[in-house]
Design an enzyme around this catalytic site. Sequence first.
Site, PDB file in Angstrom:
ATOM      1  N   ASP A  41      41.528  47.645  46.404  1.00 49.62           N
ATOM      2  CA  ASP A  41      41.312  46.467  45.562  1.00 49.62           C
ATOM      3  C   ASP A  41      40.047  46.762  44.740  1.00 49.62           C
ATOM      4  O   ASP A  41      39.259  47.648  45.092  1.00 49.62           O
ATOM      5  CB  ASP A  41      41.101  45.249  46.474  1.00 49.62           C
ATOM      6  N   ASP A  76      37.808  44.021  42.758  1.00 49.89           N
ATOM      7  CA  ASP A  76      36.767  42.989  42.869  1.00 49.89           C
ATOM      8  C   ASP A  76      36.401  42.765  44.339  1.00 49.89           C
ATOM      9  O   ASP A  76      37.243  42.370  45.135  1.00 49.89           O
ATOM     10  CB  ASP A  76      37.274  41.665  42.270  1.00 49.89           C
TER      11      ASP A  76
HETATM   12  C1  BG6 Z   1      41.056  39.411  41.357  1.00 51.49           C
HETATM   13  C2  BG6 Z   1      39.896  38.484  41.661  1.00 51.49           C
HETATM   14  O1  BG6 Z   1      40.689  40.731  41.589  1.00 51.49           O
HETATM   15  O2  BG6 Z   1      41.447  39.284  39.984  1.00 51.49           O
HETATM   16  C3  BG6 Z   1      40.254  37.063  41.284  1.00 51.49           C
HETATM   17  O3  BG6 Z   1      39.592  38.572  43.038  1.00 51.49           O
HETATM   18  C4  BG6 Z   1      40.687  37.003  39.835  1.00 51.49           C
HETATM   19  O4  BG6 Z   1      39.137  36.233  41.500  1.00 51.49           O
HETATM   20  C5  BG6 Z   1      41.846  37.969  39.610  1.00 51.49           C
HETATM   21  O5  BG6 Z   1      41.097  35.682  39.467  1.00 51.49           O
HETATM   22  C6  BG6 Z   1      42.322  37.994  38.171  1.00 51.49           C
HETATM   23  O6  BG6 Z   1      41.338  38.561  37.366  1.00 51.49           O
HETATM   24  P1  BG6 Z   1      41.326  38.583  35.794  1.00 51.49           P
HETATM   25  O7  BG6 Z   1      40.239  39.587  35.481  1.00 51.49           O
HETATM   26  O8  BG6 Z   1      42.678  39.062  35.327  1.00 51.49           O
HETATM   27  O9  BG6 Z   1      41.024  37.209  35.314  1.00 51.49           O
HETATM   28 MG    MG Z   2      38.945  41.502  45.902  1.00 54.73          MG
END
Ligand code: BG6
Ligand code: MG
Length: 216
Positions: free
Chosen positions: A10, A12
Amino acid sequence: MNQTKAFLFDLDGVIVDTAVFHYIAWRRMANTLGFDISEAFNETLKGVSRMDSLNLILAEGGVTLPEETKLELAARKNDWYLELVSQMTPADILPGVTDFFRELKVTGIRTALGSVSKNAKLILARIGMLDQFDAIIDGTKISKGKPDPEVFLKGAEELGVSPAECVVFEDAVAGIEAARRAGMRTVGIGSPDVLTDATLVVPNLTGLSVETVCTL
Ligand code: BG6
Ligand code: MG
């Protein structure tokens, strides 16, 4: 024992801590609508797609909006988020990640990114890790967010390995569930009190050996 051929990461909360930026941007949006969101509530948004997160936040604030307005809000939140992301550098890579990848590269284990973020490639470029993965599955390649297993199953497929040969690294409850539903072992990054279903939980990748993970 399972043979381990691939590690799926993953982004984030595992490679970089962007959760705090998501929180700042969502909170700013919630505040414009007249309510606030807590840090504890933010935990439930981890690993959840942008529109699913927006729907959860609006429900939390008791706000109902037409689809068109929701799309505008999601776009505005993303602009605020990207302003914060634009300041990121390789110094934002989480502890232990660089050493772990250095060890990983000499083992022949294949690597994939498995993130529901549509900004994943941009973030990897900012921290100088775009070339570190054999496959990148991000929010632009999937139709269902975590806890659906799609993102990890696609990662395994793109690497040409079976789910039982994969280990997933995840910081989110929804992500651990997605990996388990995909039939993969998991390393939870965070607290064992939160990531109760992970095969192993560590606070970060510091000191973790590739061999330990392979033998889970
Ligand atoms: C995930 C995060 O990796 O990505 C979430 O943990 C986030 O919090 C999701 O909403 C979508 O991300 P993005 O960058 O497409 O808005
Ligand atoms: Mg994550």
